[in-house]
Scaffold this active site. Structure first.
Site, PDB file in Angstrom:
ATOM      1  N   LYS A 173     -28.645  14.345 -45.900  1.00 27.94           N
ATOM      2  CA  LYS A 173     -27.787  15.249 -46.674  1.00 27.94           C
ATOM      3  C   LYS A 173     -26.626  15.711 -45.802  1.00 27.94           C
ATOM      4  CE  LYS A 173     -27.735  19.858 -48.865  1.00 27.94           C
ATOM      5  NZ  LYS A 173     -28.533  20.997 -49.374  1.00 27.94           N
ATOM      6  N   ASP A 178     -21.890  24.721 -47.599  1.00 24.94           N
ATOM      7  CA  ASP A 178     -22.454  24.967 -48.921  1.00 24.94           C
ATOM      8  C   ASP A 178     -22.202  26.410 -49.339  1.00 24.94           C
ATOM      9  OD1 ASP A 178     -23.852  25.017 -51.263  1.00 24.94           O
ATOM     10  OD2 ASP A 178     -25.847  24.823 -50.346  1.00 24.94           O
ATOM     11  N   LYS A 227     -23.157  31.468 -53.730  1.00 24.75           N
ATOM     12  CA  LYS A 227     -24.167  32.198 -52.963  1.00 24.75           C
ATOM     13  C   LYS A 227     -23.648  33.601 -52.640  1.00 24.75           C
ATOM     14  CE  LYS A 227     -26.061  28.212 -50.405  1.00 24.75           C
ATOM     15  NZ  LYS A 227     -27.447  28.248 -50.848  1.00 24.75           N
ATOM     16  N   ASP A 277     -25.421  22.669 -43.294  1.00 21.75           N
ATOM     17  CA  ASP A 277     -26.076  22.001 -44.415  1.00 21.75           C
ATOM     18  C   ASP A 277     -25.889  20.481 -44.362  1.00 21.75           C
ATOM     19  OD1 ASP A 277     -27.734  22.321 -46.603  1.00 21.75           O
ATOM     20  OD2 ASP A 277     -26.111  22.628 -48.038  1.00 21.75           O
ATOM     21  N   ASP A 309     -25.554  25.213 -57.046  1.00 21.36           N
ATOM     22  CA  ASP A 309     -26.067  25.388 -55.683  1.00 21.36           C
ATOM     23  C   ASP A 309     -27.216  24.432 -55.384  1.00 21.36           C
ATOM     24  OD1 ASP A 309     -26.168  26.440 -53.157  1.00 21.36           O
ATOM     25  OD2 ASP A 309     -27.178  28.304 -53.741  1.00 21.36           O
ATOM     26  N   GLU A 311     -27.054  21.337 -55.012  1.00 22.06           N
ATOM     27  CA  GLU A 311     -26.122  20.218 -54.863  1.00 22.06           C
ATOM     28  C   GLU A 311     -26.679  19.105 -53.986  1.00 22.06           C
ATOM     29  OE1 GLU A 311     -26.144  22.742 -52.915  1.00 22.06           O
ATOM     30  OE2 GLU A 311     -26.026  21.766 -50.956  1.00 22.06           O
ATOM     31  N   ARG A 353     -29.565  17.630 -53.870  1.00 22.81           N
ATOM     32  CA  ARG A 353     -30.280  16.582 -54.611  1.00 22.81           C
ATOM     33  C   ARG A 353     -29.320  15.680 -55.375  1.00 22.81           C
ATOM     34  NH1 ARG A 353     -33.703  21.120 -57.616  1.00 22.81           N
ATOM     35  NH2 ARG A 353     -33.376  22.000 -55.534  1.00 22.81           N
TER      36      ARG A 353
HETATM   37  N1  BES Z   1     -28.543  24.249 -48.617  1.00 19.87           N
HETATM   38  C1  BES Z   1     -29.355  24.993 -49.512  1.00 19.87           C
HETATM   39  C2  BES Z   1     -30.783  25.176 -48.993  1.00 19.87           C
HETATM   40  C3  BES Z   1     -30.935  26.018 -47.752  1.00 19.87           C
HETATM   41  C4  BES Z   1     -31.192  27.372 -47.849  1.00 19.87           C
HETATM   42  C5  BES Z   1     -30.875  25.445 -46.505  1.00 19.87           C
HETATM   43  C6  BES Z   1     -31.339  28.142 -46.713  1.00 19.87           C
HETATM   44  C7  BES Z   1     -31.021  26.201 -45.358  1.00 19.87           C
HETATM   45  C8  BES Z   1     -31.249  27.550 -45.455  1.00 19.87           C
HETATM   46  C9  BES Z   1     -29.433  24.283 -50.855  1.00 19.87           C
HETATM   47  O1  BES Z   1     -28.312  23.560 -51.232  1.00 19.87           O
HETATM   48  C10 BES Z   1     -29.624  25.329 -51.898  1.00 19.87           C
HETATM   49  O2  BES Z   1     -28.734  26.096 -52.091  1.00 19.87           O
HETATM   50  N2  BES Z   1     -30.778  25.316 -52.534  1.00 19.87           N
HETATM   51  C11 BES Z   1     -31.081  26.252 -53.550  1.00 19.87           C
HETATM   52  C12 BES Z   1     -31.757  25.507 -54.676  1.00 19.87           C
HETATM   53  C13 BES Z   1     -31.922  26.309 -55.929  1.00 19.87           C
HETATM   54  C14 BES Z   1     -30.578  26.612 -56.547  1.00 19.87           C
HETATM   55  C15 BES Z   1     -32.780  25.509 -56.892  1.00 19.87           C
HETATM   56  C16 BES Z   1     -32.007  27.302 -52.959  1.00 19.87           C
HETATM   57  O3  BES Z   1     -32.830  26.972 -52.110  1.00 19.87           O
HETATM   58  O4  BES Z   1     -31.873  28.461 -53.348  1.00 19.87           O
HETATM   59 ZN    ZN Z   2     -27.146  22.871 -49.726  1.00 22.63          ZN
HETATM   60 MN    MN Z   3     -26.870  24.737 -52.236  1.00 29.87          MN
END
Ligand code: BES
Ligand code: ZN
Ligand code: MN
Length: 502
Positions: A258, A263, A270, A281, A340, A342, A344
């Site tokens: 990834k 992000d 966020k 990220d 968010d 993104e 996947r």
């Molecule tokens: N990059 C984040 C995940 C992340 C969170 C990595 C904290 C490192 C530290 C990812 O893109 C994300 O935002 N995931 C969301 C998914 C949700 C919207 C289903 C999350 O984990 O809140």
């Molecule tokens: Zn992310």
């Molecule tokens: Mn994200």
């Protein structure tokens, strides 16, 4: 910064001239249950005890040595519990304790228990010094200078051990590269800058890279990557990495990482505090690129292919809207209900493209979900996949490298939570429970039939929040060593054992 690492059978005398380096710090391994044996002349036990040194793994105690040298006692724990990783950690702690010295020597191979392979330990020593001396100083106006110039490993000067030290240096350099990439700010490590860096490294380190720009990404129908990129003023890139071994290959492994260079969450923005750290990220892409830089040194017996989707995730005026539908490389349509989620989307394209190459196995690394950190904490990666044997091989490789991972299930029953009213899939479920598993279930949809696949959610361990002997606050380079070991020990998994989707 680079550190010269060599192997010598005898420690040069203090002040000796000639070709020998003027060693100014000697690290001496100390087993916790044999403390007295290791104390240098003139240093008594009472002194060391007053420093509260007990020989615990990673513990150090600096004492004066002969001829103005510094002696650093390196705790190894009880002799019958010492492992290769204990030596990596001790060498890292040595580099930290002796960071003001210039020429280091480490004296541990002479007292190695018979059950440990001296070459493996020598490699770990080289890695440990590279890791322990790492700092990210690129953006400091007045960085504290790094003094360490060389490490002499004391041991039999055989070719086998020497080659292991070279491997250790290359692996250590690769992990440091991954850390640098994670630590570099998102506004400076843009997708184009990442790609340029990869091209430069490819020339230096002997692998191939093909860079797809926006037009090529459109031609290749990478709709997930394009959808995530829409809100950004920075162009996306997609990197195809390739390396072939010298001898007869045992198969082909595809590595997917990834590469979200920042992000923000996109329109599903966020909160500010959650954006801190999101320059990292792209840690999965960094780990894969870094792995490629060590392949020529490590020479795993497999063809390796890398697939890196790179973009930031921004909320610009043309950003993907909540409810928009993207068409992924393999034709699957995805309704984006949270911009968010993104990672996947870009991984879907990359997994589909990787599958078209019919590799013997695919591994992806991704800072994918906060939910994985809720499940396993900050230091342990979540491990999922569609093939028990291959997942076990990844677990064993990670375990041997001391990179903690823990298996999580991919419940077939969760697939229906991704059913969309308007498209083939939606990119999030209806609640946050099991979020790491649901992300894995989503990714599985894009892995070609019959291809063994493992997924590492490295959201936690890609970044450290505290200093430790081998890591500093910030990017850790997690996954590089696991991948290199996995490739080195690879045998093609049985395709018939891929779990079928019900
Ligand atoms: N990059 C984040 C995940 C992340 C969170 C990595 C904290 C490192 C530290 C990812 O893109 C994300 O935002 N995931 C969301 C998914 C949700 C919207 C289903 C999350 O984990 O809140
Ligand atoms: Zn992310
Ligand atoms: Mn994200």
């Amino acid at each position: 910064m680079s550190i010269a690492i060599e192997l010598t059978s005898t420690l040069p005398e203090p002040g000796a001239g000639g070709a020998a380096r003027p060693v100014d710090a000697v690290g001496v391994g100390v087993f916790a249950d044999r403390l007295d044996d290791a104390l240098p002349d003139g240093v008594d036990r009472a002194f060391v005890e007053a420093q509260e040194f007990e020989g615990r793994p990673g513990q150090t105690c600096t004492v004066p040595g002969a001829g103005g040298r510094v002696v650093v006692l390196l705790g190894l724990g009880p002799e019958d519990e010492v492992e290769v990783r204990t030596y990596r950690r001790a060498a890292a702690a040595f580099a930290r304790a002796a960071h003001k010295q210039t020429h280091l020597a480490i004296d541990v191979l002479g007292s190695l228990p018979d059950r440990l392979d001296p070459a493996a330990v020598a490699q770990a020593l080289a890695e440990g010094v590279m890791l322990g001396s790492y700092r990210y100083t690129a953006l400091k106006s007045d960085p504290e200078p790094s003094h360490i110039e060389s490490l002499t490993v004391l041991g039999e000067g055989d070719a086998h051990t020497l080659a292991a030290i070279d491997r250790g240096r290359a692996v250590g350099e690769a992990v440091r590269l991954a850390r640098d990439l994670v630590n570099q700010p998102g506004g400076s490590l843009t997708p184009a800058a990442f790609a340029a860096r990869a091209q430069e490294l490819a020339r230096l380190k002997g692998f191939d890279v093909e860079v797809l720009d926006r037009a090529a990404i459109e031609r290749e129908k990478l709709g997930g990557l394009l959808g995530v990129n829409r809100g950004s003023t920075e162009e996306p890139r997609f990197l195809l990495l390739s390396w072939d071994p010298g001898g007869e290959p045992r198969g082909t492994v595809a590595l997917v990482g990834k590469g979200i260079t920042f992000d923000s969450g996109g329109l599903s923005l966020k909160p500010s505090d959650s954006m801190v750290g999101m320059k990292g990220d792209m840690a999965g892409a960094a780990a894969v690129l870094a792995t490629f830089t060590a392949l020529d040194a490590v020479q795993p017996p497999v063809r390796v292919r890398g697939y890196l989707p790179l973009t930031d995730n921004m909320p610009g005026g043309n950003a993907t809207r909540v409810g928009d539908v993207l068409r992924i490389r393999n034709g699957t349509t995805v309704e984006v209900l949270n911009t968010d989620a993104e990672g996947r989307l870009v991984l879907a394209d990359a997994l589909a493209l990787a599958s078209e190459g019919e590799p013997d196995a695919i591994v992806d690394l991704a800072t994918l979900t906060g939910a994985c950190m809720v499940a396993l904490g900050r230091k342990i990666a979540g491990l999922m996949g569609n093939h028990d044997g291959f997942v076990e091989a990844v677990r064993a490789a990670a375990d041997a490298e001391g990179e903690p991972v823990w298996p999580l299930p991919l419940p077939d029953e969760m697939r229906k939570a991704l059913d969309s009213e308007v498209a083939d899939l939606k990119n999030v479920g209806n609640d946050r429970y099991g979020g790491a598993l649901l992300a894995g279930v989503f990714l599985r949809e894009f892995v070609g039939d019959g291809i063994p696949w493992a997924h590492l959610d490295i959201a936690g361990p890609a970044e450290a929040t505290e200093d430790e002997p081998e890591t500093r606050k910030g990017g850790t380079g997690f996954g590089v060593r696991t991948l290199l070991r996995l490739l080195s020990t690879f045998t093609p998994p049985d395709r018939a054992a891929v779990a079928s989707r019900r």
